[in-house]
Design an enzyme around this catalytic site. Structure first.
Site, PDB file in Angstrom:
ATOM      1  N   CYS A 169       0.922  -1.323  -0.071  1.00  0.00           N
ATOM      2  CA  CYS A 169       0.052   0.039   0.068  1.00  0.00           C
ATOM      3  C   CYS A 169       0.884   1.196   0.111  1.00  0.00           C
ATOM      4  O   CYS A 169       0.507   2.254  -0.576  1.00  0.00           O
ATOM      5  CB  CYS A 169      -0.802  -0.010   1.082  1.00  0.00           C
ATOM      6  SG  CYS A 169      -0.393  -0.402   2.905  1.00  0.00           S
TER       7      CYS A 169
ATOM      8  N   HIS B  24      -2.272   0.666   6.933  1.00  0.00           N
ATOM      9  CA  HIS B  24      -2.849   0.927   5.603  1.00  0.00           C
ATOM     10  C   HIS B  24      -2.155   2.196   5.211  1.00  0.00           C
ATOM     11  O   HIS B  24      -2.220   2.993   6.113  1.00  0.00           O
ATOM     12  CB  HIS B  24      -4.151   0.957   5.173  1.00  0.00           C
ATOM     13  CG  HIS B  24      -4.567   0.746   3.785  1.00  0.00           C
ATOM     14  ND1 HIS B  24      -4.103  -0.044   3.119  1.00  0.00           N
ATOM     15  CD2 HIS B  24      -5.426   1.260   3.080  1.00  0.00           C
ATOM     16  CE1 HIS B  24      -4.617   0.034   1.614  1.00  0.00           C
ATOM     17  NE2 HIS B  24      -5.074   1.060   1.644  1.00  0.00           N
TER      18      HIS B  24
ATOM     19  N   ASP C   9      -8.385   4.830  -1.932  1.00  0.00           N
ATOM     20  CA  ASP C   9      -7.777   3.650  -1.383  1.00  0.00           C
ATOM     21  C   ASP C   9      -7.120   2.835  -2.354  1.00  0.00           C
ATOM     22  O   ASP C   9      -7.668   2.675  -3.421  1.00  0.00           O
ATOM     23  CB  ASP C   9      -8.905   2.801  -0.707  1.00  0.00           C
ATOM     24  CG  ASP C   9      -8.393   1.775   0.068  1.00  0.00           C
ATOM     25  OD1 ASP C   9      -7.248   1.081   0.007  1.00  0.00           O
ATOM     26  OD2 ASP C   9      -9.083   1.316   1.167  1.00  0.00           O
TER      27      ASP C   9
END
Lengths: 253, 253
Positions: free
Chosen positions: A53, A162, A180
């Site tokens: 991520c 994240h 995201d």
């Protein structure tokens, strides 16, 4: 092995593609609170492995800033992909361990960005400063852009630590649009600012590394951004786990 | 080798991130002519090799349609990447040759989509039908979405044949938002509908394959979409160069 086609977005969050989510973007655009959305969504990149991520976020932000990597990606094209970001951890190490906030900031700086790093500490002062920095970032069409590091569990999402960039702010409900990078799991969605802040205040349970946010801009030598040496020294002085060193700057050519 | 960090967008086209481009999106959203923008931009994918615009477009559209590939992409996640689309040409062949409009349509259908294929022929009837289909597609939040195959040279861009999805229509200027999958070269931009149509009417100069557009939706068995056999037979009957056959459907499991 159990496999998944997306995960249901928790009821308390609002999908970008829903009628409400679309109206919120229109409202944010009209208020001038979605200028960052345009460059960021133009280059929004899916993280290419479960622990990447941080890389997916950097690919998105560095390309949105229109930074020239100075090296070829594919064919004749100079563009950021994960493979251009590696300078201190191998992709395999990063796939296993992920990256800390300090490492993501360091990699951004290695690759031509200016970086401000802020750790999240519980309390109203931190929340207010975060919201002010967020508003400045979403109103800036050419950056600096904001990247947040947070605990998904605090948002009732599956998973833990994240990274993702933030693209717009909806004033009437005080919510922020999270682009995201795990688009296979949760495509873009709106999150209340205060909930996101609380999710940023939770340290990494395994490494105890603090979370927080980065403001990543295009380095302007006229502005004399903090040098890489100074950044690394400052992070090391704070006891931040850091694999990236001043020696790791990638070869440019 | 000469390398490039993006290419300047021709003066006659409007960048999505420019003040004008942003206002055009706001106007299109208010008019209901940007419903397709939300799911498509949420999954906009950079083509991963110079001749993979067809693959990059399909990755974007199939994920935007929320089609479950029924196979694992990475980790436990079922999501479309280029590597899941290969069923008749190897990635190496596709990298060398690219894909025809018929092949892109066939691959979409192989992978769970319903496909309508339209070849572009010069003339007002074709242009009007294209515009009507375009308007229906940008107003549909869940598809079918429109994919166009066109000649970049006709838009004063460098390069030749290209595929990309279309996301929004700006009525006052009759322009369409192209989510160009070659984001390293030309990030999203607005193009006049009539110029795009003319660029679609130019056949491939090397293969003489006609260009045109696809409407790609989520297959609904209740709607009895055209079967793969029938699609292939129809394309072959039209003399379309086609590597994809009914036997090439990927294994699902």
């Amino acid at each position: 092995m159990t496999t998944f086609h997306r995960r249901p977005l928790p009821d308390t969050l609002i999908a970008f593609t829903s009628p409400t989510g679309r109206d919120m973007l229109a409202s944010a655009m009209a208020a001038g609170d979605a200028a960052a959305f345009f460059p960021l969504v133009s280059h929004l990149h899916t993280q290419a492995a479960p622990a990447w991520c941080g890389f997916g976020t950097l690919v998105t932000v560095l390309n949105a800033l229109e930074i020239d990597p100075g090296r070829v990606w594919k064919g004749p094209w100079r563009y950021f992909g994960e493979e251009l970001l590696i300078c201190c951890k191998t992709l395999e190490e990063a796939a296993a361990e992920g990256l800390t906030l300090g490492e993501v900031g360091c990699l951004a700086q290695c690759n031509g960005a200016s970086v401000q790093l802020h750790y999240a500490r519980p309390g109203d002062d931190g929340l207010n400063a975060f919201r002010q920095a967020l508003l400045a970032s979403v109103r800036a069409p050419a950056g600096p852009f904001m990247v947040v590091n947070y605990d998904r569990a605090a948002l009732d999402q599956t998973g833990s630590g994240h990274f993702s960039p933030l693209a717009a702010w909806h004033a009437p409900t005080d919510q922020v649009l999270v682009l995201d990078v795990a688009r296979f799991k949760y495509p873009p969605h709106w999150v209340p600012v205060e909930r996101l802040w609380k999710a940023m205040c939770a340290p990494d349970t395994s490494t105890q590394a603090p979370r927080g946010y980065l403001l990543i801009g295009k380095a302007d030598t006229a502005e004399k951004p903090e040098g890489l040496d100074a950044l690394v020294a400052r992070l090391q002085g704070m006891g931040v786990p850091l694999m990236c060193t001043p020696q790791c700057a990638p070869t440019v050519g």
